[in-house]
Design a protein around this motif. Structure first.
Motif, PDB file in Angstrom:
ATOM      1  N   SER A   2       0.918  -0.987  -0.135  1.00 44.64           N
ATOM      2  CA  SER A   2       0.038   0.150  -0.172  1.00 44.64           C
ATOM      3  C   SER A   2       0.964   1.769  -0.279  1.00 44.64           C
ATOM      4  N   PHE A   3       0.734   2.256  -1.049  1.00 44.29           N
ATOM      5  CA  PHE A   3       0.856   3.152  -0.879  1.00 44.29           C
ATOM      6  C   PHE A   3       0.543   4.519  -0.154  1.00 44.29           C
ATOM      7  N   PRO A   4       1.238   5.603   0.582  1.00 48.05           N
ATOM      8  CA  PRO A   4       0.723   6.751   0.899  1.00 48.05           C
ATOM      9  C   PRO A   4      -0.036   7.855  -0.003  1.00 48.05           C
ATOM     10  N   ASP A   5      -1.560   7.849   0.353  1.00 45.44           N
ATOM     11  CA  ASP A   5      -2.301   8.761  -0.356  1.00 45.44           C
ATOM     12  C   ASP A   5      -2.110   9.395  -1.200  1.00 45.44           C
ATOM     13  N   LEU A   6      -1.458   9.488  -2.475  1.00 46.47           N
ATOM     14  CA  LEU A   6      -1.411  11.061  -2.718  1.00 46.47           C
ATOM     15  C   LEU A   6      -2.390  12.124  -2.689  1.00 46.47           C
ATOM     16  N   LEU A   7      -3.507  11.867  -2.593  1.00 44.27           N
ATOM     17  CA  LEU A   7      -4.458  12.929  -2.515  1.00 44.27           C
ATOM     18  C   LEU A   7      -4.870  13.660  -1.047  1.00 44.27           C
ATOM     19  N   ARG A   8      -3.882  12.994  -0.278  1.00 43.60           N
ATOM     20  CA  ARG A   8      -4.352  13.384   0.419  1.00 43.60           C
ATOM     21  C   ARG A   8      -2.462  14.451   1.294  1.00 43.60           C
ATOM     22  N   THR A   9      -1.160  13.754   0.563  1.00 43.55           N
ATOM     23  CA  THR A   9      -0.114  14.623   0.861  1.00 43.55           C
ATOM     24  C   THR A   9      -0.529  15.724   0.369  1.00 43.55           C
ATOM     25  N   TYR A  10      -1.341  16.208  -1.456  1.00 41.43           N
ATOM     26  CA  TYR A  10      -1.372  17.214  -2.407  1.00 41.43           C
ATOM     27  C   TYR A  10      -3.450  16.949  -2.906  1.00 41.43           C
ATOM     28  N   PRO A  11      -3.602  17.604  -1.664  1.00 40.24           N
ATOM     29  CA  PRO A  11      -4.556  17.758  -1.542  1.00 40.24           C
ATOM     30  C   PRO A  11      -5.590  18.588  -2.546  1.00 40.24           C
ATOM     31  N   ASP A  12      -4.711  19.395  -3.515  1.00 36.28           N
ATOM     32  CA  ASP A  12      -5.217  20.220  -4.196  1.00 36.28           C
ATOM     33  C   ASP A  12      -5.557  19.692  -5.807  1.00 36.28           C
ATOM     34  N   LEU A  13      -4.800  18.713  -5.781  1.00 38.10           N
ATOM     35  CA  LEU A  13      -4.823  17.156  -6.820  1.00 38.10           C
ATOM     36  C   LEU A  13      -6.103  17.197  -7.788  1.00 38.10           C
ATOM     37  N   GLY A  14      -6.837  17.364  -6.699  1.00 41.92           N
ATOM     38  CA  GLY A  14      -8.139  17.177  -7.199  1.00 41.92           C
ATOM     39  C   GLY A  14      -8.968  18.248  -7.612  1.00 41.92           C
ATOM     40  N   ALA A  15      -8.315  19.386  -7.676  1.00 40.42           N
ATOM     41  CA  ALA A  15      -9.483  21.019  -7.413  1.00 40.42           C
ATOM     42  C   ALA A  15      -9.722  20.796  -8.844  1.00 40.42           C
ATOM     43  N   GLY A  16     -11.225  21.033  -9.317  1.00 42.85           N
ATOM     44  CA  GLY A  16     -11.644  21.564 -10.118  1.00 42.85           C
ATOM     45  C   GLY A  16     -11.548  19.867 -11.629  1.00 42.85           C
ATOM     46  N   ILE A  17     -11.158  18.881 -10.498  1.00 39.43           N
ATOM     47  CA  ILE A  17     -10.821  17.696 -11.860  1.00 39.43           C
ATOM     48  C   ILE A  17     -12.090  16.924 -12.108  1.00 39.43           C
ATOM     49  N   ARG A  18     -12.952  16.998 -13.074  1.00 39.37           N
ATOM     50  CA  ARG A  18     -13.864  15.975 -13.579  1.00 39.37           C
ATOM     51  C   ARG A  18     -13.902  14.438 -13.286  1.00 39.37           C
ATOM     52  N   GLY A  19     -12.947  13.636 -13.597  1.00 40.93           N
ATOM     53  CA  GLY A  19     -12.661  12.634 -14.079  1.00 40.93           C
ATOM     54  C   GLY A  19     -12.621  12.009 -12.556  1.00 40.93           C
ATOM     55  N   ARG A  20     -12.195  10.712 -12.683  1.00 41.07           N
ATOM     56  CA  ARG A  20     -12.221   9.972 -11.107  1.00 41.07           C
ATOM     57  C   ARG A  20     -10.430   9.677 -10.634  1.00 41.07           C
TER      58      ARG A  20
END
Length: 323
Positions: A2-20
């Motif tokens: 299991s890898f570290p969750d990138l979305l927690r490390t970089y919370p802005d990654l999902g900003a404005g993203i319409r995909g999954r």
């Protein structure tokens, strides 16, 4: 693993993203071998604009791996760190006839779908795609071919998005195509391409496709968990003949086997690990080298970290040959 969750490390990654965006997504669900570890972050963009926006904000030290239909791919048991980009049929599955013999096609379109569309339009030159179990993004990258024809013969230009989210249009001459190879930057993710066929008629094209499909169904283990041709054909040789002559038809390690039907196809008989499959492939390479002096090259792409069973060295096998 299991890898570290990138979305927690970089919370802005999902900003404005319409995909999954999915953290620690098992890659066994999206590869034809149905084995392998997880992707640290799997991104399925909504469309090319969504992909470009995401890549533009993704930190430059995070690896990116584009994956198509997963037919020619072996993911190791330790998984893949960074971001795996998988293009969806919804966002990258467009197919449009834009000229008498010309088509604009999304990178997620299966090869056989382009063959079918060309046949329906009475356009020749694409029948060979009916026998390639993959998507056009992968075909463009590796110059996929079958029955004496190759992708490079039909590709006019393609659109790619680079690691910084910038678009590029590449002509055929820019690709540096060779047998099962292109020189295109590994940072490019192909999103669509324009292909050119030849004038023909539907009946002729469908006869050609029927021949291709019949050969595939009678000579290849298409209903197994496989990755297609395991090794490239060396110059002047057929890979399967070399594998057969080395006594490797049906050779089994763990849950992995060289097919009895077509011994250049490696299959997961049920519970094979990525380690089983890669060890089998390297064992076959060793035996072929010892028997014929020919060094087979993998056609299947092997990616990711080795798992708890350890690293597999090239040409490891009972023949004891190393290279």
């Amino acid at each position: 693993m299991s890898f570290p969750d990138l979305l927690r490390t970089y919370p802005d990654l999902g900003a404005g993203i319409r995909g999954r965006l999915t953290a620690n997504q098992p890659m066994s669900a999206v590869t034809w071998f149905r084995t392998g570890g997880a992707a640290q972050l799997l991104f399925q963009p909504a469309d090319a604009d969504d992909l470009a926006r995401f890549l533009a904000v993704l930190p430059g030290d995070i690896p990116v791996l584009p994956v198509g239909l997963g037919s020619n791919l072996l993911i190791r048991d330790g998984g893949v760190d960074g971001v795996v980009v998988r293009l969806s049929a919804k966002g990258f599955g467009g197919l449009e006839q834009v000229g008498e013999t010309r088509f604009r096609v999304g990178a997620a379109v299966p090869d056989k779908r382009l063959a079918e569309a060309a046949a329906a339009a009475g356009v020749g030159g694409f029948a060979f795609f009916a026998g390639i179990p993959g998507g056009l993004g992968g075909a463009l990258r590796m110059n996929a071919g079958a029955h004496g024809a190759e992708t490079r013969e039909r590709m006019i230009e393609l659109t790619a998005i680079d690691r910084d989210g910038q678009r590029h249009v590449l002509k055929n001459a820019d690709m540096g195509y060779a047998y099962r190879h292109s020189n295109a930057s590994q940072d490019f993710i192909f999103v669509e391409a324009v292909f050119e066929g030849v004038a023909s008629d539907e009946a002729t094209v469908r006869r050609q496709m029927a021949d291709v499909i019949a050969h595939r169904e009678t000579a290849q283990p298409i209903r197994e968990k496989t990755g297609g041709s395991t090794f490239k054909n060396p110059e002047g040789h057929s890979a399967w003949k070399l594998v057969d002559a080395a006594g490797c038809r049906g050779l089994t390690i763990g849950g992995a086997q060289m097919s009895e039907m077509h011994c250049n196809f490696m299959i997961n008989t049920g519970e094979a690990t990525g380690h089983d499959l890669e060890l089998l492939g390297e064992t076959v390479r060793a035996r072929v080298l010892a028997q014929s002096g020919v060094r087979l090259e993998w056609e299947i792409k092997r990616l990711g970290h080795f798992g708890p069973q350890g690293e597999i060295q090239p040409f490891l096998g009972q023949a004891g040959e190393a290279a």
